[in-house]
Design an enzyme around this catalytic site. Structure first.
Site, PDB file in Angstrom:
ATOM      1  N   GLU A 210       0.827  -1.225   0.010  1.00 28.14           N
ATOM      2  CA  GLU A 210      -0.061   0.089  -0.028  1.00 28.14           C
ATOM      3  C   GLU A 210       0.906   1.311   0.086  1.00 28.14           C
ATOM      4  O   GLU A 210       1.234   1.597   1.052  1.00 28.14           O
ATOM      5  CB  GLU A 210      -0.899   0.031   1.384  1.00 28.14           C
ATOM      6  CG  GLU A 210      -2.120  -1.081   1.302  1.00 28.14           C
ATOM      7  CD  GLU A 210      -3.029  -1.191   0.574  1.00 28.14           C
ATOM      8  OE1 GLU A 210      -3.320  -0.033   0.004  1.00 28.14           O
ATOM      9  OE2 GLU A 210      -3.782  -2.095   0.098  1.00 28.14           O
ATOM     10  N   CYS A 244      -2.257   9.325   2.718  1.00 25.23           N
ATOM     11  CA  CYS A 244      -1.612   8.905   1.458  1.00 25.23           C
ATOM     12  C   CYS A 244      -2.754   9.319   0.218  1.00 25.23           C
ATOM     13  O   CYS A 244      -2.237   9.315  -0.825  1.00 25.23           O
ATOM     14  CB  CYS A 244      -1.650   7.458   1.623  1.00 25.23           C
ATOM     15  SG  CYS A 244      -3.248   6.444   2.473  1.00 25.23           S
TER      16      CYS A 244
HETATM   17  P1  NAD Z   1       8.115   4.580   5.083  1.00 22.47           P
HETATM   18  O1  NAD Z   1       8.192   3.667   3.710  1.00 22.47           O
HETATM   19  O2  NAD Z   1       9.301   5.310   5.278  1.00 22.47           O
HETATM   20  O3  NAD Z   1       7.883   3.660   6.371  1.00 22.47           O
HETATM   21  C1  NAD Z   1       6.807   2.538   6.601  1.00 22.47           C
HETATM   22  C2  NAD Z   1       7.324   1.597   7.433  1.00 22.47           C
HETATM   23  O4  NAD Z   1       8.511   0.922   6.457  1.00 22.47           O
HETATM   24  C3  NAD Z   1       7.728   1.728   8.880  1.00 22.47           C
HETATM   25  O5  NAD Z   1       7.479   0.770   9.661  1.00 22.47           O
HETATM   26  C4  NAD Z   1       9.444   1.760   8.514  1.00 22.47           C
HETATM   27  O6  NAD Z   1      10.032   1.379   9.770  1.00 22.47           O
HETATM   28  C5  NAD Z   1       9.789   0.548   7.570  1.00 22.47           C
HETATM   29  N1  NAD Z   1      10.863   1.113   6.911  1.00 22.47           N
HETATM   30  C6  NAD Z   1      11.347   1.932   6.434  1.00 22.47           C
HETATM   31  N2  NAD Z   1      12.797   2.142   5.540  1.00 22.47           N
HETATM   32  C7  NAD Z   1      12.747   0.605   5.485  1.00 22.47           C
HETATM   33  C8  NAD Z   1      13.618   0.166   5.013  1.00 22.47           C
HETATM   34  N3  NAD Z   1      14.716   0.327   3.996  1.00 22.47           N
HETATM   35  N4  NAD Z   1      13.566  -1.509   4.963  1.00 22.47           N
HETATM   36  C9  NAD Z   1      12.425  -2.053   5.554  1.00 22.47           C
HETATM   37  N5  NAD Z   1      11.730  -1.157   6.345  1.00 22.47           N
HETATM   38  C10 NAD Z   1      11.717   0.155   6.184  1.00 22.47           C
HETATM   39  O7  NAD Z   1       6.685   5.413   5.001  1.00 22.47           O
HETATM   40  P2  NAD Z   1       6.301   6.706   5.981  1.00 22.47           P
HETATM   41  O8  NAD Z   1       7.152   7.745   6.037  1.00 22.47           O
HETATM   42  O9  NAD Z   1       6.102   5.999   7.354  1.00 22.47           O
HETATM   43  O10 NAD Z   1       4.814   6.877   5.326  1.00 22.47           O
HETATM   44  C11 NAD Z   1       4.690   7.881   4.228  1.00 22.47           C
HETATM   45  C12 NAD Z   1       4.408   7.255   3.132  1.00 22.47           C
HETATM   46  O11 NAD Z   1       3.431   6.116   3.017  1.00 22.47           O
HETATM   47  C13 NAD Z   1       3.974   8.181   2.056  1.00 22.47           C
HETATM   48  O12 NAD Z   1       4.575   7.906   0.727  1.00 22.47           O
HETATM   49  C14 NAD Z   1       2.525   7.801   1.676  1.00 22.47           C
HETATM   50  O13 NAD Z   1       2.045   7.769   0.808  1.00 22.47           O
HETATM   51  C15 NAD Z   1       2.437   6.409   2.025  1.00 22.47           C
HETATM   52  N6  NAD Z   1       1.121   5.674   2.722  1.00 22.47           N
HETATM   53  C16 NAD Z   1       0.512   4.913   2.025  1.00 22.47           C
HETATM   54  C17 NAD Z   1      -0.768   4.689   2.505  1.00 22.47           C
HETATM   55  C18 NAD Z   1      -1.627   3.709   1.685  1.00 22.47           C
HETATM   56  O14 NAD Z   1      -2.339   3.096   2.345  1.00 22.47           O
HETATM   57  N7  NAD Z   1      -1.621   3.302   0.331  1.00 22.47           N
HETATM   58  C19 NAD Z   1      -1.070   4.698   3.561  1.00 22.47           C
HETATM   59  C20 NAD Z   1      -0.294   5.533   4.384  1.00 22.47           C
HETATM   60  C21 NAD Z   1       0.865   5.995   3.781  1.00 22.47           C
END
Ligand code: NAD
Length: 455
Positions: A210, A244
């Site tokens: 997502e 998002c």
């Molecule tokens: P992110 O991708 O930085 O982090 C999400 C999760 O991934 C966290 O739990 C984090 O610890 C983990 N993570 C981060 N880097 C990682 C890596 N290199 N390897 C493994 N795990 C890792 O996202 P965020 O900053 O928490 O959220 C913002 C983003 O999420 C925006 O782009 C937004 O559009 C998207 N988002 C999408 C939805 C949806 O339902 N489609 C909902 C909310 C947010």
């Protein structure tokens, strides 16, 4: 990391006992989840206020209340979702019956982001449990108070061999992905989503991703202007734009641009004006994002808002005009309370332009004309969206929620969550009353008869 290995093994062992597959266990787990969430409503509300300065209203409406509603929906429908579905069989399968058995994957891993840290952790978790899996939830380390509160909530409600919350950052996700988990459900940014999929691919772990992206809102010349402005302002500035499916930018038809901008000013005033103090507005999650967003304010022209406060990580609802596709604000997902508004004359030209870019997670059209509504939905590929509204499509359990292309793979909510966390096991029951001879290699004139039969 040894703890992680032990945890996954214990969940695997527990899953293999068959306990989580029982209807009674699943229903009880959903009821326990509902009770635990209700009991932690005020603690989670406080944690969300501490991590994000989320108001109690937003904490309930966009997070806790939404999840409670989803759990009740699942409790109501679980029995019918679990039943094997009888399907038709082809004429060539005379005498047989076909069935689809939804089957849990086993140990599921849910990795969630910080922007709606309760909703985006517990909505998929409810689906995974309803489908008969065990769950390891890895909430975002960027919303630490909420993550801690989720640990407390589950500690007293479930054994860790059934549902466990593991705190940590990227290294913890990676350690978990190195274990023998059976399914990964990830919510976060597109760049990280690619890393997760690569890691999962090494073990062929199926994924749901997502992700995010730039979701457009189009305001056509026949749009209900005031309503469009109000619904766009609501969807954009909720949670300080850190949603998002927030409309990332607006394309407004040239003939209604001035009226729309006027209406937008009035809507921002009405929804987020003086009486809504800075104290009551969700803050930007951290300084890195705050600085990134403030950088956008030097692009184009600030028509509304523009005030910032770094110590409170506050950015007022802001509308930018005079931006172009070459400005960074139009090249990156904004994910903050800044709304660029661009004008257009030719609808098809902008639909082509949008279609040349990565497929958005959400898409919004404001127009009363049915032909235009059909035309636009048909022309543009996107995860999901709304006509004459923003965001609302994701709050009904009857619509699948998910992206396409760069905005994600797979979908969930309601029965789609149950399906996402279930393998569709197909079973053909063959008759023993007769045995059609011509499939066997020794059948007389076998090939001729098969060709006749298949005609
Ligand atoms: P992110 O991708 O930085 O982090 C999400 C999760 O991934 C966290 O739990 C984090 O610890 C983990 N993570 C981060 N880097 C990682 C890596 N290199 N390897 C493994 N795990 C890792 O996202 P965020 O900053 O928490 O959220 C913002 C983003 O999420 C925006 O782009 C937004 O559009 C998207 N988002 C999408 C939805 C949806 O339902 N489609 C909902 C909310 C947010």
């Amino acid at each position: 990391m040894e703890q992680i290995t032990a945890l996954v093994r214990s969940q695997k062992r527990y899953f293999k006992t068959g306990e989580t597959k029982k209807y009674e266990t699943r229903i009880q787990a959903l009821k326990t989840l509902h009770a635990a969430l209700s009991a932690h409503e005020s603690a989670l509300t406080e944690a969300l206020a501490s991590d994000l300065n989320k108001s109690a209203f937003d904490a309930y409406v966009t997070e806790i209340g939404l999840v409670l509603k989803e759990i009740r929906f699942m409790i109501k429908h679980l029995k019918s979702w679990m039943k094997p579905k009888k399907v038709k069989t082809a004429l060539t399968h005379f005498g047989t019956k076909g069935y689809i058995y939804p089957e849990p994957y086993g140990v599921t891993l849910i990795i969630s982001p910080w922007n709606y840290p309760v909703q985006l952790s517990l909505m998929p978790l409810a689906g995974a449990v309803a489908a008969g899996n065990t769950v390891i939830l890895k909430p975002s380390e960027v919303a630490p108070q909420t993550a801690k509160c989720l640990v407390d909530m589950f500690k007293n409600a479930f054994s860790t061999e059934y549902i466990a919350v593991v705190q940590g950052g990227p290294e913890t996700s990676t350690a978990l992905l190195n274990e023998d988990v059976d399914y990964v459900f990830f919510t976060g940014g597109t760049a990280v989503g690619k890393i997760i999929m690569e890691q999962a691919a090494r073990r062929l772990i199926p994924v749901t991703l997502e992700l995010g992206g730039k979701s457009p809102a189009i305001v056509h010349e026949d749009a209900p202007i005031e309503l469009a402005a109000k619904r766009i302002a609501w969807g954009k500035f909720m949670n300080a734009g850190q949603t998002c499916v927030a409309p990332d930018y607006v394309y407004v038809h040239k003939t209604v641009k001035d009226a729309f901008l006027e209406a937008l000013k009035a809507a921002v005033d009405e929804l987020y004006g003086d009486d809504i103090a800075q104290e009551n507005t969700t803050k930007i999650i951290n300084e890195r994002h705050f600085d990134r967003l403030v950088g956008y304010l030097s692009e184009g022209h600030i028509l509304i808002g523009g005030e910032t406060n770094r110590s409170k990580r506050f950015i007022a609802p802001t509308v930018l005009t005079d931006v172009t596709w070459t400005d960074p604000v139009m090249q990156e997902e904004i994910f903050g309370p800044i709304l660029p508004v661009m004008e257009y004359e030719n609808l098809n030209a902008i639909l082509r332009e949008i279609s040349d870019k990565p497929k958005p997670l959400a898409f919004y059209l404001f127009s009363k004309n049915r032909d235009i509504q059909h035309h636009v939905v048909d022309r543009v590929s996107f995860g999901g969206g709304a006509i004459n509204d923003t965001i609302y499509h994701m709050t009904t359990p009857y619509l699948p929620f998910g992206g396409i292309g760069e905005s994600g793979i797979g979908a969930y909510h309601g029965q789609f969550s149950f399906a996402t966390f279930s393998h569709q096991k197909s079973v053909l029951k063959q008759t023993t009353r007769f045995d059609l001879p011509f499939r066997y290699p020794n059948a007389k004139n076998g090939l001729k008869r098969i060709k006749l039969f298949l005609k």
